[in-house]
Design a protein around this motif. Structure first.
Motif, PDB file in Angstrom:
ATOM      1  N   LYS A 406       0.830  -1.213   0.000  1.00  0.00           N
ATOM      2  CA  LYS A 406       0.000   0.000   0.000  1.00  0.00           C
ATOM      3  C   LYS A 406       0.863   1.262   0.000  1.00  0.00           C
ATOM      4  O   LYS A 406       0.660   2.179  -0.807  1.00  0.00           O
ATOM      5  CB  LYS A 406      -0.922  -0.012   1.227  1.00  0.00           C
ATOM      6  CG  LYS A 406      -1.857   1.187   1.339  1.00  0.00           C
ATOM      7  CD  LYS A 406      -2.757   1.049   2.558  1.00  0.00           C
ATOM      8  CE  LYS A 406      -3.826   2.151   2.593  1.00  0.00           C
ATOM      9  NZ  LYS A 406      -3.268   3.501   2.622  1.00  0.00           N
ATOM     10  N   THR A 407       1.851   1.290   0.890  1.00  0.00           N
ATOM     11  CA  THR A 407       2.662   2.497   1.061  1.00  0.00           C
ATOM     12  C   THR A 407       3.568   2.761  -0.128  1.00  0.00           C
ATOM     13  O   THR A 407       3.665   3.896  -0.621  1.00  0.00           O
ATOM     14  CB  THR A 407       3.509   2.377   2.341  1.00  0.00           C
ATOM     15  OG1 THR A 407       2.651   2.148   3.455  1.00  0.00           O
ATOM     16  CG2 THR A 407       4.330   3.628   2.565  1.00  0.00           C
ATOM     17  N   LYS A 408       4.242   1.709  -0.605  1.00  0.00           N
ATOM     18  CA  LYS A 408       5.266   1.897  -1.630  1.00  0.00           C
ATOM     19  C   LYS A 408       4.732   1.834  -3.061  1.00  0.00           C
ATOM     20  O   LYS A 408       5.347   2.389  -3.973  1.00  0.00           O
ATOM     21  CB  LYS A 408       6.365   0.839  -1.466  1.00  0.00           C
ATOM     22  CG  LYS A 408       7.100   0.878  -0.117  1.00  0.00           C
ATOM     23  CD  LYS A 408       7.971   2.120  -0.015  1.00  0.00           C
ATOM     24  CE  LYS A 408       8.732   2.178   1.309  1.00  0.00           C
ATOM     25  NZ  LYS A 408       9.805   1.175   1.380  1.00  0.00           N
ATOM     26  N   LEU A 409       3.574   1.159  -3.263  1.00  0.00           N
ATOM     27  CA  LEU A 409       3.115   0.942  -4.634  1.00  0.00           C
ATOM     28  C   LEU A 409       1.673   1.377  -4.875  1.00  0.00           C
ATOM     29  O   LEU A 409       1.395   2.186  -5.760  1.00  0.00           O
ATOM     30  CB  LEU A 409       3.270  -0.539  -5.010  1.00  0.00           C
ATOM     31  CG  LEU A 409       4.685  -1.128  -4.920  1.00  0.00           C
ATOM     32  CD1 LEU A 409       4.658  -2.613  -5.248  1.00  0.00           C
ATOM     33  CD2 LEU A 409       5.631  -0.395  -5.847  1.00  0.00           C
ATOM     34  N   ALA A 410       0.734   0.827  -4.099  1.00  0.00           N
ATOM     35  CA  ALA A 410      -0.688   1.049  -4.385  1.00  0.00           C
ATOM     36  C   ALA A 410      -1.066   2.522  -4.279  1.00  0.00           C
ATOM     37  O   ALA A 410      -1.689   3.084  -5.189  1.00  0.00           O
ATOM     38  CB  ALA A 410      -1.545   0.198  -3.456  1.00  0.00           C
ATOM     39  N   ASP A 411      -0.720   3.169  -3.169  1.00  0.00           N
ATOM     40  CA  ASP A 411      -1.078   4.576  -2.986  1.00  0.00           C
ATOM     41  C   ASP A 411      -0.422   5.476  -4.036  1.00  0.00           C
ATOM     42  O   ASP A 411      -1.094   6.314  -4.653  1.00  0.00           O
ATOM     43  CB  ASP A 411      -0.721   5.036  -1.573  1.00  0.00           C
ATOM     44  CG  ASP A 411      -1.684   4.486  -0.524  1.00  0.00           C
ATOM     45  OD1 ASP A 411      -2.700   3.876  -0.928  1.00  0.00           O
ATOM     46  OD2 ASP A 411      -1.419   4.641   0.676  1.00  0.00           O
ATOM     47  N   PRO A 412       0.887   5.346  -4.294  1.00  0.00           N
ATOM     48  CA  PRO A 412       1.492   6.186  -5.340  1.00  0.00           C
ATOM     49  C   PRO A 412       0.881   5.968  -6.722  1.00  0.00           C
ATOM     50  O   PRO A 412       0.829   6.893  -7.538  1.00  0.00           O
ATOM     51  CB  PRO A 412       2.966   5.781  -5.322  1.00  0.00           C
ATOM     52  CG  PRO A 412       3.197   5.270  -3.944  1.00  0.00           C
ATOM     53  CD  PRO A 412       1.924   4.585  -3.566  1.00  0.00           C
ATOM     54  N   LEU A 413       0.409   4.740  -7.006  1.00  0.00           N
ATOM     55  CA  LEU A 413      -0.179   4.449  -8.308  1.00  0.00           C
ATOM     56  C   LEU A 413      -1.673   4.727  -8.351  1.00  0.00           C
ATOM     57  O   LEU A 413      -2.295   4.677  -9.424  1.00  0.00           O
ATOM     58  CB  LEU A 413       0.082   2.987  -8.687  1.00  0.00           C
ATOM     59  CG  LEU A 413       1.546   2.602  -8.959  1.00  0.00           C
ATOM     60  CD1 LEU A 413       1.684   1.094  -9.108  1.00  0.00           C
ATOM     61  CD2 LEU A 413       2.072   3.310 -10.205  1.00  0.00           C
ATOM     62  N   GLY A 414      -2.270   4.970  -7.179  1.00  0.00           N
ATOM     63  CA  GLY A 414      -3.697   5.257  -7.121  1.00  0.00           C
ATOM     64  C   GLY A 414      -4.570   4.051  -7.407  1.00  0.00           C
ATOM     65  O   GLY A 414      -5.643   4.184  -8.003  1.00  0.00           O
TER      66      GLY A 414
END
Length: 708
Positions: A406-414
């Protein structure tokens, strides 16, 4: 097997695998975390684990074993990290920089890239010393060896605290006396130093390849000697009655002294046993065209076997260093369970090649890792049991896996955590498929003509997805898959390669006599070495190969032949074999052109008695093994499907289950995607086949296309 046990140990970047076979045919697999700082500690930990689970002490196992075999990544790791010995080179004056000139070009794939950095030199310039000597291409001495310059090189090396020395002179393979005399001087002045003589290690034409091979060998020799000494001493303390065998890159076993003297053969020690194991797995079905994939915690290794013979490469650039000796061809990618997911400067999701390894490992290991990895993705997708790996000995924390994604990938990618996890899964699969294409399609093979063999602890979660993507319809996965390379070691033979230069045109009785004498001399040495190792003549076999080319060609190709007396008449057999091989490789041949030999090689094998094949009891239906269900993600939508989970230990021969499903073995997890069926064979091998009609993710039009 002449004694009660046989033990195979395969040290990987994340886990060290142990396979213990007994005389009754029972084969068991165990895993311990690797200990890169002290590789022998992982062996101690693994034997302690075996005692804990079986009650059999290390002393009982080792003292009652006919063979204890070790495949190690010690040499490979030293080469990757540039942590080998301080090495000096004595070369023909004017040729000190041949390893830096590198035949005048960069490695294939980077030849025209001006930004691609030069390789790190294993011998820095100030530790390369040229000495006056020169031998011509006909073997005649043009300039005698200047012995004082050799002594001055030694004095320089002593001042610089050099641990290992390589000697490689131009055309030394035709006149080795200069190298041998230089070696005498080095031993006299530096008796403690490790010494590699190029014409003895790799007596083949091609000066750059021979020099580079000698340097790599010298660079690794002290590292391997310390490791071999520690392992041998430990096993002797446990009462070993037979010497420990070490697995070589050529696909065979060797004593520790051989591995120390010829350390370059230990570079790809672990994955080189995969083809032998794969052939054993596929034997009940008579399959001999195999692609074996081994996904561990750090890397993904691929080998190809055609018509029962593994691809063997010579004169290759391995980790940017030219190595001439024969090695089982292994394509290695930075795609393992520990491969880290990251976002590049263009905002695209990438996987690897960086790895979290075993220290600190994936975020879900709860050992301090904060980066999302393939294992974290598989746990988030529901493929892995949150109770842990290796029978629960390595607990997994799904909340930490999800938080890292979530922190490193999902949130930055939306996007959602599930979509990000499936994206990680898909990308790492695509990376692996590209590697499979390199060993198959790019070498003229259609992967759909092969069976896919699964090996390694992490492969099972990806195997059906890989097969689907590459177009392979049949997959074989042994219950021993997570330690398949260790299993391959315990069923492998002792193997040595003996080489000689043979610059001769295939014409006339004199050429035939020369080749026949060379082969007979090499094979007499090999047979004597194996007989000294307690092999009787009926357990020794010989294979021959020749590096051949059309007169005027720059590069040669290797042609394998069965042993026969080489006479002037039989030279036509060699020519015919070369024409056929040249056509196979390059689509054409030139029967009217003259053919010449450059090098010859004999491979001598000492055949060991194989342990009995594993057999499992008949099953009583897959329903008896059903543990429950878990929500799992099988497509890019991120939607979950309630999926059956089966306990592999409760499945028996004849049990069949249909995907989607997950089979949990003690040391691996097998994901059966929708459209796939798994049938457990009595040999302990899951036969996994694909039927697009049962794949609910495939549209009707796509199904018709696949079937067509």
């Amino acid at each position: 097997m002449r004694t009660k046990y046989r033990l195979g140990i395969d040290a990987g970047g994340t886990f060290t695998d142990f396979v213990l076979a007994d005389s009754s045919g029972q084969v068991r697999i165990f895993k311990a975390l690797s200990t890169p700082s002290d590789p022998t500690q992982a062996i101690r930990n693994g034997l302690a684990l075996i005692q804990e689970e079986t009650g059999i002490t290390p002393q009982e196992i080792v003292s009652n074993s006919d063979l204890c075999i070790n495949g190690t990544t010690v040499g490979l790791n030293a080469l990757i990290t540039h942590n080998g010995a301080r090495t000096g080179l004595i070369a023909t004056s004017g040729h000190e920089d041949s390893i830096e000139i590198r035949l005048g070009h960069k490695e294939d794939g980077y030849r025209y890239d001006p930004d691609y950095p030069p390789a790190t030199m294993l011998v820095p310039r100030y530790l390369r010393r040229g000495v006056s000597e020169r031998v011509l291409s006909n073997g005649k001495v043009y300039t005698p060896l200047d012995e004082e310059q050799v002594r001055e090189a030694c004095r320089h090396f002593i001042r610089e605290k050099v641990e290992s020395v390589a000697i490689s002179f131009v055309w030394s393979v035709l006149h080795p006396e200069h190298e041998l005399r230089a070696a005498e001087i080095v031993r006299e002045m530096m008796p403690e130093v490790h010494l590699t003589v190029g014409a003895q290690l790799y007596p083949q034409v091609r000066e750059y390849t021979r020099t580079s091979t000698a340097i790599v060998n010298a660079y690794l020799a002290p590292i391997l000697q310390r490791y071999v000494s520690a392992v041998d001493a430990y096993f002797q303390s446990l009462g070993a009655k037979n010497p420990v065998r070490y697995f070589q890159s050529n696909g065979g076993l060797a004593r520790g002294q051989v591995v120390t003297d010829q350390s370059v053969y230990a570079i790809n020690s672990g994955p080189a046993s995969a083809p032998q194991a794969a052939l054993n797995v596929a034997e009940p079905w008579g399959e001999t065209n195999l692609i074996t994939v081994d996904m561990g915690g750090t890397s993904f290794d691929i080998t190809l076997t055609k018509d029962g013979q593994a691809n063997v490469s010579k004169n290759i650039d391995f980790l940017r260093y030219r190595i001439g000796i024969p090695m089982i061809q292994v394509e290695t990618l930075g795609a393992g369970g520990g491969s880290i997911g990251w976002i590049d400067e263009m905002g695209l999701l990438q996987m690897g090649p960086q790895s979290a390894g075993s220290e600190p490992g994936p975020a879900c290991y709860s050992q301090g890792g904060e980066n999302p990895t393939t294992t974290d993705a598989n746990l988030t997708l529901g493929y892995l049991n949150g109770d842990g790996l290796v029978g629960g000995r390595l607990p997994l924390d799904v909340s930490k896996a999800r938080e890292a994604i979530k922190t490193k990938l999902a949130d930055p990618l939306g996007i959602s955590v599930e979509k990000a996890a499936y994206g990680m899964f898909t990308i790492v699969n695509n990376n692996m498929v590209n590697g499979i294409r390199r060993v198959s399609v790019e070498r003229g093979y259609d992967p759909r003509d092969f069976v896919l063999i699964g090996a390694g602890g992490a492969t099972g979660a990806h195997i059906t997805a890989l097969a689907r993507e590459i177009g392979i319809r049949k997959v074989l996965i042994s219950k021993l898959a997570s330690g398949l390379c260790a299993y391959g070691q315990i069923i492998s033979d002792v193997k040595y390669n003996y080489m000689a230069p043979a610059p001769v045109r295939l014409e006339g009785a004199e050429a035939a006599a020369k080749l026949d004498a060379l082969f007979n001399g090499l094979e007499a040495r090999g047979v004597a070495d194996l007989e000294a190792d307690d092999f009787t003549r009926d357990r020794i076999s010989v294979r021959r190969s020749l590096d051949m080319r059309y007169v005027g060609q720059v590069h040669e190709c290797t042609v394998e032949v069965d042993p026969f007396e080489i006479t002037e008449a039989s030279l036509e057999q060699l020519k015919a074999a070369f024409h056929a091989r040249h056509k196979e490789l390059y689509t054409y041949d030139e029967p009217a052109s003259a053919v010449e030999v450059v090098n010859v090689e004999s491979t001598i094998c000492g055949h060991v008695q194989k342990p009995a094949q594993m057999r499992i009891a008949a099953g009583s239906g897959s329903d008896k093994a059903l543990k429950g269900t878990r929500p799992m993600v099988f497509d890019a939508s991120g939607a979950t499907t309630r999926t059956n989970v089966y306990e592999g230990a409760k499945l028996g021969a004849g049990d069949v289950l249909h995907g989607p499903a997950v089979i949990e073995e003690v040391t691996t997890t097998l994901v059966i995607e929708p459209g796939w069926t798994a049938d457990l064979h009595e040999s302990g091998v899951y036969v996994v086949t694909y039927d697009p009609a049962h794949d609910n993710r495939v549209s009707q039009d796509a199904k018709q296309l696949v079937e067509a």
